[in-house]
Design a protein around this motif. Sequence first.
Motif, mmCIF file in Angstrom:
data_model
loop_
_atom_site.group_PDB
_atom_site.id
_atom_site.type_symbol
_atom_site.label_atom_id
_atom_site.label_comp_id
_atom_site.label_asym_id
_atom_site.label_seq_id
_atom_site.Cartn_x
_atom_site.Cartn_y
_atom_site.Cartn_z
ATOM 1 N N SER A 172 -29.061 -51.829 18.973
ATOM 2 C CA SER A 172 -28.635 -51.799 17.574
ATOM 3 C C SER A 172 -28.845 -53.189 16.985
ATOM 4 C CB SER A 172 -27.169 -51.394 17.446
ATOM 5 O OG SER A 172 -26.326 -52.397 17.952
ATOM 6 N N TYR A 173 -28.917 -53.249 15.676
ATOM 7 C CA TYR A 173 -29.069 -54.543 15.028
ATOM 8 C C TYR A 173 -28.403 -54.524 13.667
ATOM 9 C CZ TYR A 173 -33.031 -52.086 12.932
ATOM 10 O OH TYR A 173 -33.822 -51.167 12.302
ATOM 11 N N SER A 174 -27.843 -55.650 13.337
ATOM 12 C CA SER A 174 -27.222 -55.923 12.040
ATOM 13 C C SER A 174 -27.594 -57.371 11.759
ATOM 14 C CB SER A 174 -25.713 -55.694 12.116
ATOM 15 O OG SER A 174 -25.115 -55.905 10.870
ATOM 16 N N ALA A 227 -22.834 -48.834 10.577
ATOM 17 C CA ALA A 227 -23.515 -49.770 9.677
ATOM 18 C C ALA A 227 -22.577 -50.937 9.413
ATOM 19 C CB ALA A 227 -23.876 -49.069 8.371
ATOM 20 N N THR A 243 -29.555 -56.295 8.139
ATOM 21 C CA THR A 243 -30.567 -55.482 8.799
ATOM 22 C C THR A 243 -31.607 -56.415 9.400
ATOM 23 O OG1 THR A 243 -30.183 -53.770 7.152
ATOM 24 C CG2 THR A 243 -32.130 -53.523 8.504
ATOM 25 N N ASN A 244 -31.248 -57.083 10.466
ATOM 26 C CA ASN A 244 -32.125 -58.044 11.116
ATOM 27 C C ASN A 244 -33.051 -57.302 12.080
ATOM 28 O OD1 ASN A 244 -33.345 -60.202 12.345
ATOM 29 N ND2 ASN A 244 -31.457 -61.323 12.713
ATOM 30 N N MET A 245 -34.072 -56.648 11.510
ATOM 31 C CA MET A 245 -35.010 -55.869 12.313
ATOM 32 C C MET A 245 -35.725 -56.731 13.342
ATOM 33 S SD MET A 245 -36.820 -53.395 9.578
ATOM 34 C CE MET A 245 -35.870 -52.616 8.300
ATOM 35 N N GLN A 286 -37.816 -46.890 15.418
ATOM 36 C CA GLN A 286 -36.898 -47.728 14.655
ATOM 37 C C GLN A 286 -36.318 -46.935 13.507
ATOM 38 O OE1 GLN A 286 -38.720 -51.257 13.234
ATOM 39 N NE2 GLN A 286 -36.877 -51.993 12.269
ATOM 40 N N SER A 334 -33.411 -47.388 10.213
ATOM 41 C CA SER A 334 -32.586 -48.323 9.458
ATOM 42 C C SER A 334 -31.995 -47.631 8.247
ATOM 43 C CB SER A 334 -33.440 -49.508 9.005
ATOM 44 O OG SER A 334 -32.703 -50.340 8.156
ATOM 45 N N ASP A 335 -30.867 -48.144 7.814
ATOM 46 C CA ASP A 335 -30.247 -47.601 6.603
ATOM 47 C C ASP A 335 -30.256 -48.627 5.477
ATOM 48 O OD1 ASP A 335 -28.421 -49.413 7.500
ATOM 49 O OD2 ASP A 335 -26.695 -48.106 7.328
ATOM 50 N N SER A 336 -31.098 -49.664 5.602
ATOM 51 C CA SER A 336 -31.021 -50.743 4.631
ATOM 52 C C SER A 336 -32.367 -51.454 4.463
ATOM 53 C CB SER A 336 -29.965 -51.749 5.094
ATOM 54 O OG SER A 336 -29.744 -52.723 4.109
ATOM 55 N N HIS A 368 -33.635 -57.737 6.555
ATOM 56 C CA HIS A 368 -32.731 -58.889 6.620
ATOM 57 C C HIS A 368 -33.358 -60.080 5.917
ATOM 58 C CE1 HIS A 368 -29.662 -61.391 8.480
ATOM 59 N NE2 HIS A 368 -30.608 -62.223 8.848
#
Length: 84
Positions: A26-28, A53, A57-59, A74, A76-78, A81
Motif C-alpha cells: 500500500s502507499y500513501s 485511504a 498518493t506516493n506511487m 496498480q 489508486s483513488d487519487s 503525489h
Amino acid sequence: MDETKKAAKKFIQTILGEGANIGIVSYSEEAEQKTVFSKNKNILTQAISELDARGGTNMEAGLVKANRSALLLQSSDSLPHKRR
C-alpha cells in the motif's frame, strides 16, 4: 475505495487460479508492504480489507517497494503525489 477493494479481491481470486503468488503493497505518503508473496487467499483478501485511504498518493514509493514483482497491478483513488 470499496469498489477498488472489490476489484482487487476478484483479481486475487482470478490470479490465484492461475497458480501465481501475489504480494500486496500500500502507499500513501509512504509505502508499506502488507503481505509477502503468497498463494493464501485468506491472508491476501484480509490485507485488502484492511486498506484505507489516508491522504497522499506516493506511487513512486509504492513502485519502489514492489520492485521485485513480475506483474504489477496498480490501483489508486487519487492524483499523483506532489514532491515537497
